[in-house]
Design a protein around this motif. Structure first.
Motif, PDB file in Angstrom:
ATOM      1  N   ASP A 385      55.710  51.647  42.268  1.00  0.00           N
ATOM      2  CA  ASP A 385      55.538  50.659  41.215  1.00  0.00           C
ATOM      3  C   ASP A 385      56.733  49.741  41.085  1.00  0.00           C
ATOM      4  OD1 ASP A 385      53.471  52.772  39.381  1.00  0.00           O
ATOM      5  OD2 ASP A 385      52.992  50.736  40.030  1.00  0.00           O
ATOM      6  N   GLU A 386      56.847  48.846  42.048  1.00  0.00           N
ATOM      7  CA  GLU A 386      58.018  47.974  41.946  1.00  0.00           C
ATOM      8  C   GLU A 386      57.713  46.709  41.136  1.00  0.00           C
ATOM      9  OE1 GLU A 386      56.257  45.379  44.437  1.00  0.00           O
ATOM     10  OE2 GLU A 386      55.531  47.290  43.684  1.00  0.00           O
ATOM     11  N   GLY A 387      56.501  46.693  40.550  1.00  0.00           N
ATOM     12  CA  GLY A 387      56.218  45.713  39.511  1.00  0.00           C
ATOM     13  C   GLY A 387      56.233  44.257  39.923  1.00  0.00           C
ATOM     14  N   ARG A 388      55.822  43.951  41.119  1.00  0.00           N
ATOM     15  CA  ARG A 388      55.697  42.547  41.484  1.00  0.00           C
ATOM     16  C   ARG A 388      54.632  41.901  40.592  1.00  0.00           C
ATOM     17  NH1 ARG A 388      55.400  38.725  46.129  1.00  0.00           N
ATOM     18  NH2 ARG A 388      53.230  38.338  45.609  1.00  0.00           N
ATOM     19  N   ASP A 389      54.807  40.670  40.212  1.00  0.00           N
ATOM     20  CA  ASP A 389      53.930  40.052  39.226  1.00  0.00           C
ATOM     21  C   ASP A 389      52.446  40.144  39.578  1.00  0.00           C
ATOM     22  OD1 ASP A 389      56.000  39.523  37.709  1.00  0.00           O
ATOM     23  OD2 ASP A 389      56.017  37.335  38.012  1.00  0.00           O
ATOM     24  N   SER A 390      52.136  39.760  40.826  1.00  0.00           N
ATOM     25  CA  SER A 390      50.721  39.696  41.186  1.00  0.00           C
ATOM     26  C   SER A 390      50.069  41.073  41.144  1.00  0.00           C
ATOM     27  CB  SER A 390      50.542  39.060  42.557  1.00  0.00           C
ATOM     28  OG  SER A 390      51.248  39.816  43.505  1.00  0.00           O
ATOM     29  N   ILE A 391      50.861  42.125  41.380  1.00  0.00           N
ATOM     30  CA  ILE A 391      50.293  43.478  41.280  1.00  0.00           C
ATOM     31  C   ILE A 391      50.153  43.853  39.811  1.00  0.00           C
ATOM     32  CG2 ILE A 391      50.669  45.931  41.724  1.00  0.00           C
ATOM     33  CD1 ILE A 391      51.991  45.278  44.296  1.00  0.00           C
ATOM     34  N   ALA A 392      51.229  43.590  39.068  1.00  0.00           N
ATOM     35  CA  ALA A 392      51.267  44.020  37.665  1.00  0.00           C
ATOM     36  C   ALA A 392      50.267  43.268  36.799  1.00  0.00           C
ATOM     37  CB  ALA A 392      52.670  43.837  37.117  1.00  0.00           C
ATOM     38  N   GLU A 393      49.818  42.114  37.282  1.00  0.00           N
ATOM     39  CA  GLU A 393      48.850  41.320  36.516  1.00  0.00           C
ATOM     40  C   GLU A 393      47.592  42.109  36.171  1.00  0.00           C
ATOM     41  OE1 GLU A 393      47.462  37.730  38.469  1.00  0.00           O
ATOM     42  OE2 GLU A 393      49.436  36.889  37.956  1.00  0.00           O
ATOM     43  N   ARG A 394      47.233  42.998  37.080  1.00  0.00           N
ATOM     44  CA  ARG A 394      46.024  43.791  36.808  1.00  0.00           C
ATOM     45  C   ARG A 394      46.412  45.211  36.449  1.00  0.00           C
ATOM     46  NH1 ARG A 394      44.204  40.209  40.412  1.00  0.00           N
ATOM     47  NH2 ARG A 394      42.174  39.251  40.001  1.00  0.00           N
ATOM     48  N   ASP A 395      45.984  45.602  35.254  1.00  0.00           N
ATOM     49  CA  ASP A 395      46.257  46.968  34.812  1.00  0.00           C
ATOM     50  C   ASP A 395      45.085  47.837  35.286  1.00  0.00           C
ATOM     51  OD1 ASP A 395      46.528  49.320  33.500  1.00  0.00           O
ATOM     52  OD2 ASP A 395      46.567  48.464  31.478  1.00  0.00           O
ATOM     53  N   TRP A 396      45.228  48.358  36.485  1.00  0.00           N
ATOM     54  CA  TRP A 396      44.099  49.061  37.106  1.00  0.00           C
ATOM     55  C   TRP A 396      43.605  50.293  36.348  1.00  0.00           C
ATOM     56  CZ3 TRP A 396      40.616  47.088  40.016  1.00  0.00           C
ATOM     57  CH2 TRP A 396      40.936  45.980  40.813  1.00  0.00           C
ATOM     58  N   PRO A 397      44.490  51.132  35.847  1.00  0.00           N
ATOM     59  CA  PRO A 397      43.955  52.287  35.085  1.00  0.00           C
ATOM     60  C   PRO A 397      43.066  51.833  33.929  1.00  0.00           C
ATOM     61  CG  PRO A 397      46.280  52.616  35.567  1.00  0.00           C
ATOM     62  CD  PRO A 397      45.951  51.213  36.013  1.00  0.00           C
ATOM     63  N   THR A 398      43.461  50.744  33.259  1.00  0.00           N
ATOM     64  CA  THR A 398      42.637  50.264  32.150  1.00  0.00           C
ATOM     65  C   THR A 398      41.356  49.607  32.658  1.00  0.00           C
ATOM     66  OG1 THR A 398      44.623  49.925  30.847  1.00  0.00           O
ATOM     67  CG2 THR A 398      42.650  48.799  30.084  1.00  0.00           C
ATOM     68  N   LEU A 399      41.493  48.802  33.717  1.00  0.00           N
ATOM     69  CA  LEU A 399      40.290  48.143  34.267  1.00  0.00           C
ATOM     70  C   LEU A 399      39.227  49.156  34.681  1.00  0.00           C
ATOM     71  CD1 LEU A 399      41.723  45.363  36.644  1.00  0.00           C
ATOM     72  CD2 LEU A 399      40.284  45.049  34.606  1.00  0.00           C
ATOM     73  N   THR A 400      39.662  50.211  35.368  1.00  0.00           N
ATOM     74  CA  THR A 400      38.679  51.199  35.842  1.00  0.00           C
ATOM     75  C   THR A 400      38.123  52.003  34.665  1.00  0.00           C
ATOM     76  OG1 THR A 400      40.542  52.640  36.422  1.00  0.00           O
ATOM     77  CG2 THR A 400      39.500  51.441  38.217  1.00  0.00           C
ATOM     78  N   ALA A 401      38.986  52.323  33.693  1.00  0.00           N
ATOM     79  CA  ALA A 401      38.490  53.083  32.528  1.00  0.00           C
ATOM     80  C   ALA A 401      37.489  52.249  31.738  1.00  0.00           C
ATOM     81  CB  ALA A 401      39.658  53.504  31.641  1.00  0.00           C
ATOM     82  N   THR A 402      37.757  50.951  31.615  1.00  0.00           N
ATOM     83  CA  THR A 402      36.840  50.086  30.862  1.00  0.00           C
ATOM     84  C   THR A 402      35.496  49.982  31.578  1.00  0.00           C
ATOM     85  OG1 THR A 402      38.770  48.835  30.177  1.00  0.00           O
ATOM     86  CG2 THR A 402      36.640  47.793  29.802  1.00  0.00           C
TER      87      THR A 402
END
Ligand code: MSP
Length: 526
Positions: A385-402
């Motif tokens: 998790d080096e937090g590059r912007d384009s990766i961090a833009e999508r919160d995948w755990p939340t997207l998949t849970a939603t």
């Protein structure tokens, strides 16, 4: 905690051959049953054949056969159709099963003992093709013609056994008021409620003009009306007339059914007569009734004379060309689940297959696995998790849970379209993520290995969860996708909570490049 769930299809008449209509209702129930099993629930999914009645007797006579022989032959056709689609019904009931016959007689006897069935004289409007009496009001509305065949209604007089439907007027109105979702979609609910409010009359439940049916208990002159016989299948399959029987011990807990799924033409029987009979027997009522609309074909009502029936040979050919998943996906996402009829069109079928299966799910699974093979020797990379912007833009755990929550809520409303959309929407999100983060470009720079791992790890994980949510709709593709991701999943036993939670892919798991859905030429009409 695991719940008991029960879903039913209508039981199909054996004087007809299976076609898209029958397959559609059964596929809807199958998708729901698979989704509920995946959610960890214990499911009883019931379908079968309706084998008595004057129509079957007549068809058999026309063919020079015994009714039982015709029933055996055509019931086997329906069963074969279920097997062709690998539909996961837990029971295939036949109304000529001795177990069903015995229990129907027990139920009817109980209704007679309680005075809910009585012997009386009746004269009314009769739709011969449908074997159905029509009330005076409705007959007038219909201009004294059958709403199905268009043939004139006939004046018919009979000494019959009656079910005291009129006694259930208030309780039915209360049921509709207390449970506004008892009948869905809403337009169908309002229609049927309107008819109830016109006033309920007692209905005949026996016939004397033919013999192919279950005799009335204690009066062999009368045969139990085929609709009464048929409705009871939902209860006899679970042994409800025989508390203490083996069948009842094994299956009784599945009652009441969560949902009866039917076509709109048979709503009256399911929404009015069936609940009243259950009330008369002091049995709990089903959770609801979903009455879908109809398939038409290439713009026209399907009919024998037009020859545009999407029948079993046509379906087999379509599946042979596009695969079973393509067929299911088209039915489940483009079908008449709500109030509107849906048109079966070859062009649209081809287009839907290309857009959703080939270009979306198939393509996404193929490119994420292919990149893993190419850049990480086919092993799931650890997500740094080096937090590059384009990766961090999508919160995948939340997207998949939603997506999972939306899917669950949609399944419980029987909104299968929306559940499918939640699942495929997740795949589209992965595609958008790939377009934004450009892993193929990142891969060219050795110093960006961690970033590449972060992108691909997320893609693989999201595809795994999407495959899980797609499973009830695309059982073959989702299984293949799980396998390519090194997952051995048994959707009967493994549970959604685990399967859809973020972080299920262990770094180092072997991944293989996968091709789910081949590009094919359109299937041309003969
Ligand atoms: N035997 C009765 C049902 C008794 S249930 C206690 C019956 N059988 S049927 O063979 O005519 O099947 C009717 C069902 O088939 C419909 O309710 C619907 O589920 C399905 N379809 C038949 N034609 C259809 C379409 N054209 N489109 C969609 N489904 C339709 O009625």
């Amino acid at each position: 905690m695991s719940k008991s769930r029960c879903i039913t299809t209508p039981i199909y008449y054996v004087n007809d051959r299976p076609h898209i209509g029958h397959v559609y209702t059964t596929t809807l129930c199958d998708a729901w049953a698979r989704a509920m099993r995946l959610s960890g629930d214990e499911v009883f999914f019931l379908t079968g054949t309706d084998e008595h009645g004057v129509k079957v007797e007549q068809s058999a006579r026309d063919k020079g056969m015994e009714p039982q022989a015709l029933a055996d032959l055509n019931s086997a056709e329906f069963r074969k159709a279920m097997e062709l689609f690998e539909l996961t019904n837990d029971e295939f009931i036949r109304t000529t099963d001795p177990d069903h016959i015995r229990q129907v007689q027990l139920f009817v006897k109980k209704l007679m003992d309680r005075g809910d069935i009585y012997l009386g004289e009746f004269e009314g409007w009769y739709d011969r093709g449908q074997e159905e009496y029509i009330t005076e009001n409705r007959a007038r509305e219909l201009d004294y013609k059958s709403p199905i065949s268009g043939k004139p209604l006939e004046r018919e007089k009979q000494s019959n056994y009656y079910f005291r439907l009129s006694a259930y007027q208030d309780r039915l109105e209360k049921l509709f008021a207390d449970q506004p979702n008892f009948v869905r979609p809403e337009a169908r609910r309002n229609e049927v409620l309107g008819r109830i409010r016109e006033g309920l009359q007692d209905v005949p439940v026996s016939r004397t003009n033919f013999s192919w049916g279950i005799p009335m208990p204690g009066d062999e002159e009368h045969v139990i009306y085929v609709w009464i016989d048929a409705l009871f299948n939902y209860a006899t399959a679970l042994g409800l007339a025989e508390a203490g029987s083996e069948r009842h011990a094994a299956r009784g807990h599945f009652w009441p059914a969560d949902l009866h799924v039917i076509g709109k033409e048979i709503l009256w029987f399911h929404a009015v007569i069936w609940p009243s009979m259950l009330m008369a027997l002091d049995l709990p009522l089903p959770g609801g009734i979903h009455a879908h609309a109809f398939w038409i074909s290439e713009g026209q009502k399907m009919s024998k004379s037009l020859g545009n029936f999407v029948d079993l040979p046509t379906i087999e050919k379509t599946i042979g060309h596009y695969g079973r998943d393509a067929w299911r996906w088209y039915l489940l996402t483009q079908g008449p689940l709500g109030g509107q009829d849906a048109d079966f069109q070859r062009d649209k079928f081809h287009e839907t297959y290309g857009a959703d299966l080939v270009n979306t799910f198939g393509n996404c699974a193929s490119r994420t696995t292919a990149m893993t093979v190419k850049y990480f020797e086919g092993e799931v990379p650890a997500m740094a998790d080096e937090g590059r912007d384009s990766i961090a833009e999508r919160d995948w755990p939340t997207l998949t849970a939603t997506a999972t929550e939306r899917w669950q809520a949609a399944i419980s409303r029987f909104d299968l379209d929306d559940a499918a959309e939640a699942a495929i929407g997740l795949v589209r999100e992965v595609d958008a993520f790939i377009n934004d983060t450009e892993p193929f470009r990142v891969a060219k720079d050795d110093s960006r290995r961690e970033e590449l791992a972060g992108i691909l790890g997320r893609c693989l994980e999201a595809v795994r969860i999407a495959a899980t949510l797609l499973h009830p709709f695309l059982p073959d593709g989702s299984q293949k996708c799980w396998e390519a991701l090194g997952q051995s999943v048994d959707p009967e036993f493994d549970e959604l909570d685990q399967l859809a939670s973020w972080g299920g892919l262990t770094p180092g798991t072997k991944v293989q490049k996968v091709a789910l859905y081949p590009r094919v030429e359109p299937l041309l009409a003969e």
